[in-house]
Design an enzyme around this catalytic site. Structure first.
Site, PDB file in Angstrom:
ATOM      1  N   HIS A 121      39.633  43.052  40.540  1.00 36.53           N
ATOM      2  CA  HIS A 121      40.444  44.250  40.766  1.00 36.53           C
ATOM      3  C   HIS A 121      40.537  44.442  42.286  1.00 36.53           C
ATOM      4  O   HIS A 121      39.596  44.104  43.010  1.00 36.53           O
ATOM      5  CB  HIS A 121      39.690  45.417  40.122  1.00 36.53           C
ATOM      6  CG  HIS A 121      40.401  46.728  40.087  1.00 36.53           C
ATOM      7  ND1 HIS A 121      40.535  47.535  41.185  1.00 36.53           N
ATOM      8  CD2 HIS A 121      40.987  47.388  39.060  1.00 36.53           C
ATOM      9  CE1 HIS A 121      41.168  48.647  40.838  1.00 36.53           C
ATOM     10  NE2 HIS A 121      41.463  48.580  39.555  1.00 36.53           N
ATOM     11  N   ASP A 198      30.751  44.232  39.083  1.00 36.30           N
ATOM     12  CA  ASP A 198      31.663  45.347  38.822  1.00 36.30           C
ATOM     13  C   ASP A 198      31.744  45.511  37.306  1.00 36.30           C
ATOM     14  O   ASP A 198      32.374  44.714  36.612  1.00 36.30           O
ATOM     15  CB  ASP A 198      33.026  45.026  39.437  1.00 36.30           C
ATOM     16  CG  ASP A 198      34.117  46.012  39.020  1.00 36.30           C
ATOM     17  OD1 ASP A 198      33.841  46.881  38.188  1.00 36.30           O
ATOM     18  OD2 ASP A 198      35.239  45.880  39.537  1.00 36.30           O
TER      19      ASP A 198
HETATM   20  C1  PLP Z   1      39.144  50.531  36.943  1.00 39.60           C
HETATM   21  C2  PLP Z   1      38.488  49.411  37.641  1.00 39.60           C
HETATM   22  C3  PLP Z   1      38.043  49.534  38.951  1.00 39.60           C
HETATM   23  C4  PLP Z   1      38.264  50.783  39.776  1.00 39.60           C
HETATM   24  O1  PLP Z   1      37.671  51.880  39.190  1.00 39.60           O
HETATM   25  P1  PLP Z   1      37.941  53.348  39.778  1.00 39.60           P
HETATM   26  O2  PLP Z   1      37.461  54.231  38.691  1.00 39.60           O
HETATM   27  O3  PLP Z   1      39.416  53.445  40.008  1.00 39.60           O
HETATM   28  O4  PLP Z   1      37.174  53.456  41.035  1.00 39.60           O
HETATM   29  C5  PLP Z   1      37.389  48.455  39.528  1.00 39.60           C
HETATM   30  N1  PLP Z   1      37.197  47.324  38.846  1.00 39.60           N
HETATM   31  C6  PLP Z   1      37.609  47.164  37.591  1.00 39.60           C
HETATM   32  C7  PLP Z   1      37.340  45.877  36.882  1.00 39.60           C
HETATM   33  C8  PLP Z   1      38.282  48.198  36.946  1.00 39.60           C
HETATM   34  O5  PLP Z   1      38.708  48.038  35.703  1.00 39.60           O
END
Ligand code: PLP
Length: 404
Positions: A121, A198
């Site tokens: 992302h 993440d």
């Molecule tokens: C949604 C998402 C993010 C960002 O999350 P936020 O809530 O916008 O900070 C980062 N990585 C992945 C894989 C996501 O799905």
């Protein structure tokens, strides 16, 4: 088995009509809907115990502080962190990643390397690029294949003693691929590198065990797991959190302040400057309780059925191609139809009450890899049904007829 119809009544928004049609909400990858128990907990906090935390000796302040810290402990248990002070409240995944990259700004030197996966992302790419620009470190990319799987042979080759940190998502938001993070963690540690996972797309589907994973950092967002927006968690191993400098300066993160020198508070407060999202942090614990009550095994079972059924039904459509065909994937289906722009399909099916995401899903490098502007992404949650998938199929077929 879950009683899905009963579960759906927990979510007031799901009984809404959108554009005169029953809402079919398949944009769970962007954010999840919230059960009544979460909505009630927000009201309850503000109507009964609202006060600033860690400050006053008065009763409400103590009640609020206790509730906030209990929620931290609950989350510690949920992810199996060794200490509750390894669990930091953030405003979301993006905030958590930036906190870590900021800290590494005082660790990396020119010539050091950061490995980022091709499946990330933007929020797990851009902060690392900024970090590399600032420090002179080099960003290297772990490549992926046509199925949307990271190529482990290439990963092994990229790792060296120059690698200081590896960053990868547990599950890809654009394609649903589940990455081999256990293997990647072990390999990163063999060369002495740290690893950040993440978990924004993983935590809605599974319960991560950070001690078993042995990762150094694990980040996720509250709003994707039935919690409020503006909430999130950064888990960091104690030794790393002690090593990293604070992210923001302010109230709450200090031991002692003079104009000559300030000393920082102990973990976790060192990283929690200012008044946090108190209600959000407390209610995130309520959302996690809700998910655990439903049970992650049940959630996975339901989502697996939806993924299989949705994949089969979509492939009945002429000229439809699915992106992300990894053997290990979650309930995310990214697709396109020959000769039609994803945005056009998304707009037409919205008129039928179907909410999907169209575009690059904050993952432009993945779209570039496939040579496409974007995809239509249907991401299912445990509260979705096969009947809803049937409605989407009908709507997509109708859009296809209108557009070709
Ligand atoms: C949604 C998402 C993010 C960002 O999350 P936020 O809530 O916008 O900070 C980062 N990585 C992945 C894989 C996501 O799905």
């Amino acid at each position: 088995m879950l009683d899905i119809q009963k579960i759906r009544t927990d979510f007031p928004i799901l009984s809404q009509k959108v554009n005169g049609k029953p809402l079919v909400y398949f944009d769970n990858g962007a954010t999840s809907q919230k059960p009544q128990i979460v909505l009630d907990a927000i009201t309850k906090y503000y109507s009964e115990i609202n006060a600033n935390i860690h400050r006053g000796v008065h009763t409400l302040s103590q009640l609020a502080t206790d509730a906030y810290e209990e929620s931290r402990k609950k989350i510690q248990t949920h992810i199996n962190a060794k200490f509750s002070h390894e669990v930091l409240f953030t405003s979301g995944t993006t905030h958590g990643i930036n906190l870590v990259t900021n800290g590494f700004g005082s660790i990396l030197k020119p010539g050091d390397e950061v490995l980022v996966s091709a499946l990330e992302h933007h929020s797990n790419i851009v902060p690392w690029q900024m970090l590399c620009e600032k420090t002179g470190a080099t960003l290297k990319v772990i490549p992926m294949d046509e199925n949307g799987e990271l190529i482990m042979l290439e990963y092994d080759k990229l790792l060296s003693e120059k690698t200081k940190i590896v960053t990868v998502n547990h599950i890809s938001n654009a394609l649903g691929t589940i990455n081999p993070i256990e293997y990647m963690t072990e390999k990163a540690h063999e060369v002495g590198a740290a690893i950040l996972i993440d978990g924004a797309q993983a935590t809605p589907h599974l319960k991560p065990d950070v001690q078993e994973l042995d990762c150094d950092f694990y980040v996720f967002s509250g709003h994707k797991i039935c919690g409020p927006t503006g909430t999130g968690i950064l888990y960091g191993k104690e030794e790393w959190l002690n090593k990293l400098p604070p992210y923001q300066g302010g109230g709450e993160m200090i031991k002692e302040v003079t104009f000559e020198k300030t000393t920082y508070a102990d973990l976790p407060h060192k990283f929690e400057a200012g008044t946090p999202n108190i209600a959000g942090g407390i209610v995130l614990g309520v959302a996690i309780d809700y998910l655990n009550k439903i049970g992650f095994e049940n959630i996975q079972q339901q989502e697996k059925e939806l993924l299989e059924y949705g994949t089969k039904r979509l492939l009945e459509i002429d000229g439809l191609k699915i992106y992300g065909t990894s053997k290990e994937k979650t309930s995310v289906i990214s697709f396109n139809i020959d000769g039609i722009h994803p945005y056009d399909i998304g707009t037409i099916i919205d008129k039928q009450g179907i909410a999907v995401r169209t575009g690059h899903h904050c993952a432009q490098p993945i779209m570039n890899f496939f040579g496409i502007p974007g995809t239509i992404r249907a991401s299912f949650s445990f509260y979705n049904t096969k009947e809803e998938i049937d409605l989407m199929i009908e709507a997509v077929k109708k859009a296809q007829r209108m557009l070709s």
